[in-house]
Motif scaffolding. Structure first.
Motif, PDB file in Angstrom:
ATOM      1  N   LYS A 165       2.914   4.935  -1.999  1.00 59.00           N
ATOM      2  CA  LYS A 165       2.811   4.742  -2.975  1.00 59.00           C
ATOM      3  C   LYS A 165       4.095   5.573  -4.381  1.00 59.00           C
ATOM      4  O   LYS A 165       5.244   6.073  -3.070  1.00 59.00           O
ATOM      5  N   SER A 217       5.956   4.132   4.978  1.00 63.70           N
ATOM      6  CA  SER A 217       4.573   4.564   4.508  1.00 63.70           C
ATOM      7  C   SER A 217       3.864   3.599   4.867  1.00 63.70           C
ATOM      8  O   SER A 217       2.489   3.481   4.009  1.00 63.70           O
ATOM      9  N   ASN A 225       0.727   0.814   4.457  1.00 63.50           N
ATOM     10  CA  ASN A 225      -0.749   1.127   5.182  1.00 63.50           C
ATOM     11  C   ASN A 225      -1.118  -0.964   5.646  1.00 63.50           C
ATOM     12  O   ASN A 225      -0.978  -1.955   5.154  1.00 63.50           O
ATOM     13  N   ASP A 285      -6.044   0.987  -1.322  1.00 61.93           N
ATOM     14  CA  ASP A 285      -6.754   1.321  -2.707  1.00 61.93           C
ATOM     15  C   ASP A 285      -7.662   0.482  -3.066  1.00 61.93           C
ATOM     16  O   ASP A 285      -6.898  -0.538  -2.434  1.00 61.93           O
ATOM     17  N   THR A 301      -3.614  -2.606   4.662  1.00 61.14           N
ATOM     18  CA  THR A 301      -3.364  -3.096   3.594  1.00 61.14           C
ATOM     19  C   THR A 301      -3.197  -4.958   3.156  1.00 61.14           C
ATOM     20  O   THR A 301      -2.791  -5.663   2.766  1.00 61.14           O
ATOM     21  N   GLY A 338       0.748  -0.976   0.294  1.00 59.81           N
ATOM     22  CA  GLY A 338      -0.351  -0.345  -0.402  1.00 59.81           C
ATOM     23  C   GLY A 338       0.704   1.442   0.074  1.00 59.81           C
ATOM     24  O   GLY A 338       0.256   2.092   0.560  1.00 59.81           O
ATOM     25  N   SER A 345     -11.820   1.246   2.022  1.00 54.56           N
ATOM     26  CA  SER A 345     -11.362   2.607   0.879  1.00 54.56           C
ATOM     27  C   SER A 345     -11.563   3.977   2.189  1.00 54.56           C
ATOM     28  O   SER A 345     -10.975   4.344   1.988  1.00 54.56           O
ATOM     29  N   GLU A 346     -12.453   4.220   2.098  1.00 56.05           N
ATOM     30  CA  GLU A 346     -12.938   5.454   3.161  1.00 56.05           C
ATOM     31  C   GLU A 346     -12.347   5.155   3.868  1.00 56.05           C
ATOM     32  O   GLU A 346     -11.879   6.348   5.039  1.00 56.05           O
ATOM     33  N   ASN A 347     -12.342   4.291   5.226  1.00 54.60           N
ATOM     34  CA  ASN A 347     -12.265   4.555   6.616  1.00 54.60           C
ATOM     35  C   ASN A 347     -10.581   4.272   6.784  1.00 54.60           C
ATOM     36  O   ASN A 347     -10.180   4.759   8.124  1.00 54.60           O
ATOM     37  N   TYR A 348      -9.892   3.088   6.093  1.00 53.11           N
ATOM     38  CA  TYR A 348      -8.303   2.850   5.743  1.00 53.11           C
ATOM     39  C   TYR A 348      -7.367   3.085   4.848  1.00 53.11           C
ATOM     40  O   TYR A 348      -6.300   2.264   5.090  1.00 53.11           O
ATOM     41  N   GLN A 349      -8.410   3.792   4.132  1.00 50.01           N
ATOM     42  CA  GLN A 349      -7.446   4.351   2.880  1.00 50.01           C
ATOM     43  C   GLN A 349      -6.702   3.170   1.647  1.00 50.01           C
ATOM     44  O   GLN A 349      -5.911   3.198   1.736  1.00 50.01           O
TER      45      GLN A 349
END
Length: 739
Positions: A236, A259, A261, A319, A264, A234, A313-317
């Motif tokens: 970028k 960084s 996630n 992808d 993820t 997770g 997706s909304e709560n834990y970002q």
């Protein structure tokens, strides 16, 4: 004439006896063989034959272009239909998640993976010759396409809202451009495959040897695995391409590892463990399970439900796949403006895709007793890629994992492939939106677990070490070059190196001296077999290679080394012997007194003793006779001394060149052999050729090989004929074969 008798001995051993004269090429071509008279056809006649139409020819063309017509009318419904239905549904269930996952490798939105899992599979049902392979998305091809798409449409070309702020990218514009590049590339790949198929270039796959393909695909697995790490963790990072892209990608991931996630990563790890466990169960109990457990579709459904229910997706970002448009895309013309930059990539993808497809097709055809046509496979893949590209697909080939599932679940024909494509169509048209919450890390887990089979190819290394060091080198070079230089340049380097190994093998053939197995016409390596004995005065030279410009000098050097007969060296020794013989003869002449000296000595003695004149005359006659006898004796002694020095240069009177392994010879090779014959003739050693095939003889005549001192009577159809001739010529009767 040849008389053949076959007798059966009491021990039930067949004894084969042949009585015939020794054949040479002059006798064979003039008495035994006569070329058929053929009237040469003009270009117009040949063209007319090719384009002449008849009902049989039209039927043959239609059946070759549409192989389905050859087996569908006799399709045994009761025997095959149920197996094909089960196989089609199982393969389709596997096709769905792989299509979504491999779209990420191709750097395009996931829905285009579904398109690529429908149109090409549908077309291959009608045009393909294999009944078992599963056509569709494949990791290696998808990764190669993704590398080209990222290269032609990098993030830097699409700043958000026209800004140049780092990290702000217009995702929609970038993805749209990458789709255009992937579609145009697929169109070009299809055209290349069609062109090669029409020109009957199906043999190009033979240059991709199995070690090369396996080393290349193992390297591709490394690329694929590294490319999925950012989705798995997770993080970028941008996508790298070209040489050392694996190194740059690993550095970028580990730089941003802090960084990660966590959500993820946990989802990815759980899916990986589950998929690996299911794959292991399927492998262990494949004989007991009616169909393999569809682990991939289970993971996709469960993870999609969890993602939707927990709003990952909304709560834990986390992808996710995102928007999947419903329905099929209308046909569009690809953007041909980018084609000039894609030619080299298209050639590589076309060849790799065909190689993977034909390899799997031949495996299943051999197992189930039918044949596949390499040229038609090229045409089929070309049509699948070219026609499907107008419907927004990317290049495809056969998948090893899906093909094994299609075969193991009872698939008998491409009806199974047709049903799997219809299942994908159902998802595209009706329920594609269901997979929108699917986390991308799940697709990464599916891809990475599916790579296990490719990583297991590393086991080839110890096996190749035991069997073939050259093939091991090809495997290693293909792997290392593809990992470090990228798949496109790596493939080019691997093919080039494989061709170099062919040249190396022809330049470094195994050369041996043959000996006869007693009481047989068999000739074997004297260094390897105790029973093989050399014939007296004859050397039989064998080199397992054709003779051409690259190895003609090596052939000559090896001949002189193995036979131990070097004309240049022997002639130099002869000159040295002659010089020593003359020197020794001259010394003997100087040491003896001349007749005049003898005469003076006798005359002096006579005067001192007071001998009469008559006695002196008689003595003089005796002295003259004695002197003449001594001169003659000295001359004879000198001649015998020189004869003793100048004995024959070598005990070998004949050399036989075994041309049985020689498939072709160019003008340079022919000149080298002709020079050998002339060179050995200077030391009275005759060179003859044995085992020439008719094609080679025709080439030699074209090259004007037969001119003085080379004549067809030095060519023999077998080694045994040549040996019998040379023994008769050399006066050797020691071998029973001469009798």
């Amino acid at each position: 004439m040849e008389h053949v008798n076959v007798d059966e001995e009491p021990s039930a051993t067949l004894v084969y006896r042949v009585e015939r004269q020794v054949f040479d090429e002059e006798y064979v071509s003039s008495q035994l063989l006569h070329t058929k008279e053929r009237t040469p056809k003009t270009i117009g006649q040949r063209v007319a034959e090719q384009f002449r139409c008849s009902s049989e020819k039209a039927k043959s063309v239609v059946l070759s272009l549409l192989p389905i017509l050859s087996w569908l009318p006799s399709y045994p419904v009761k025997e095959y239909l149920f197996g094909d239905i089960v196989s089609g549904l199982s393969t389709g269930v596997m096709q769905l998640p792989q299509g979504l996952a491999y779209a990420l490798l191709a750097a395009v939105p996931p829905v285009y993976g579904l398109y690529s899992s429908f149109y090409p599979v549908l077309l291959y049902t009608f045009f393909g010759t294999s009944r078992h392979i599963s056509i569709g998305t494949f990791a290696v091809i998808s990764l190669m396409i993704g590398g080209v798409a990222v290269r032609e449409a990098p993030d830097s070309m699409f700043p958000l809202n026209g800004t140049n702020v780092t990290g702000l990218v217009d995702i929609d514009a970038r993805d749209a451009r990458r789709v255009q590049v992937a579609v145009a590339l697929t169109t070009l790949v299809g055209l290349i495959q069609l062109f090669l198929g029409i020109l009957r270039f199906g043999f190009v796959a033979i240059y991709l040897t199995e070690p090369l393909v396996r080393g290349f695909t193992t390297a591709a697995a490394v690329h694929v695995c590294v490319s999925q790490l950012k989705y798995f963790f997770g993080v970028k990072t941008k996508r790298f391409g070209g040489p050392l892209s694996v190194v740059y990608s690993l550095i970028a991931v580990f730089k941003d590892i802090t960084s990660t996630n966590i959500t993820t990563l946990i989802v990815g790890l759980v899916c990986t463990v589950f998929l690996y466990g299911v794959k292991d169960i399927n492998e262990r109990f494949k004989k007991k399970l009616p169909i393999p457990i569809p682990g991939e579709i289970i993971v996709v459904i469960v993870s999609t439900g969890v993602s939707y229910g927990m709003s990952l997706s909304e709560n834990y970002q986390v992808d996710i796949v995102g928007h999947i448009p419903a329905g099929l895309q209308p046909p569009t013309i690809p953007d041909f403006s980018v084609l000039p930059n894609l030619v080299a990539d298209a050639v590589a993808i076309a060849i790799v895709g065909f190689s993977m497809g034909i390899s799997l097709a031949k495996i299943f055809a051999l197992k189930y007793g039918y044949s596949v046509d390499g040229n038609q496979e090229l045409i089929a893949l070309g049509l699948c890629n070219f026609a499907s590209s107008f419907f927004q697909t990317f290049a495809i080939t056969s998948s090893m994992s899906r093909s094994l599932v299609q075969e193991s679940t009872g698939g008998k024909t491409q009806i199974a492939g047709l049903l799997s494509s219809l299942l994908v169509l159902l998802v595209i048209v009706a329920i594609g939106f269901v997979f929108q919450p699917l986390p991308q890390t799940v697709l990464a887990a599916i891809i990475m677990v599916n790579l296990l089979g490719m990583f297991k190819q590393v086991r080839d290394i110890p096996a190749l070490w035991r069997t073939s060091k050259i093939e091991l080198t090809i495997w290693v070079v293909a792997f290392v070059a593809s990992v470090l230089l990228g798949l496109d340049y790596g493939l080019l380097v691997a093919i080039g190196f494989a061709l170099l190994t062919v040249i190396y093998r022809t330049q470094s053939p195994k050369s041996v001296i043959l000996g006869q197995i007693s009481d047989t016409g068999l000739y074997c390596d004297t260094d390897e077999y105790e029973e093989a004995a050399e014939c007296s005065g004859i050397k039989i030279f064998h080199s397992n290679s054709s003779i051409y410009f690259a190895n003609s000098d090596l052939y000559v050097n090896s001949l002189k080394e193995k036979t131990g007969v070097d004309p240049t060296q022997l002639l130099a020794e002869r000159k040295s012997q002659q010089k020593r013989a003359k020197t020794k003869s001259g010394e003997k002449k100087d040491s003896s007194h001349s007749p005049a000296q003898k005469k003076n000595a006798v005359a002096k003695l006579d005067v001192e003793l007071g001998v009469a004149h008559e006695v002196l005359d008689e003595a003089q006659k005796q002295v003259d006779a004695l002197s003449n006898g001594q001169v003659a004796e000295a001359q004879a002694e000198s001649d015998s001394e020189e004869a003793r020095f100048l004995q024959p240069l070598c005990p070998v009177h004949s050399i036989i060149l075994d041309f049985t392994p020689v498939n072709f010879m160019d003008s340079v090779g022919a000149k080298a052999i002709k020079a050998i014959i002339k060179e050995y003739a200077t030391i009275n050693v005759r060179v003859v050729l044995a085992g020439c095939n008719r094609t080679l003889l025709s080439d030699l005549r074209t090259l004007q090989f037969f001119s003085e001192p080379v004549t067809p009577d030095i060519i023999f159809p077998t080694i045994h004929d040549a040996v019998l001739h040379c023994k008769h010529r050399g006066g050797c009767r020691s071998c029973p074969a001469v009798e």
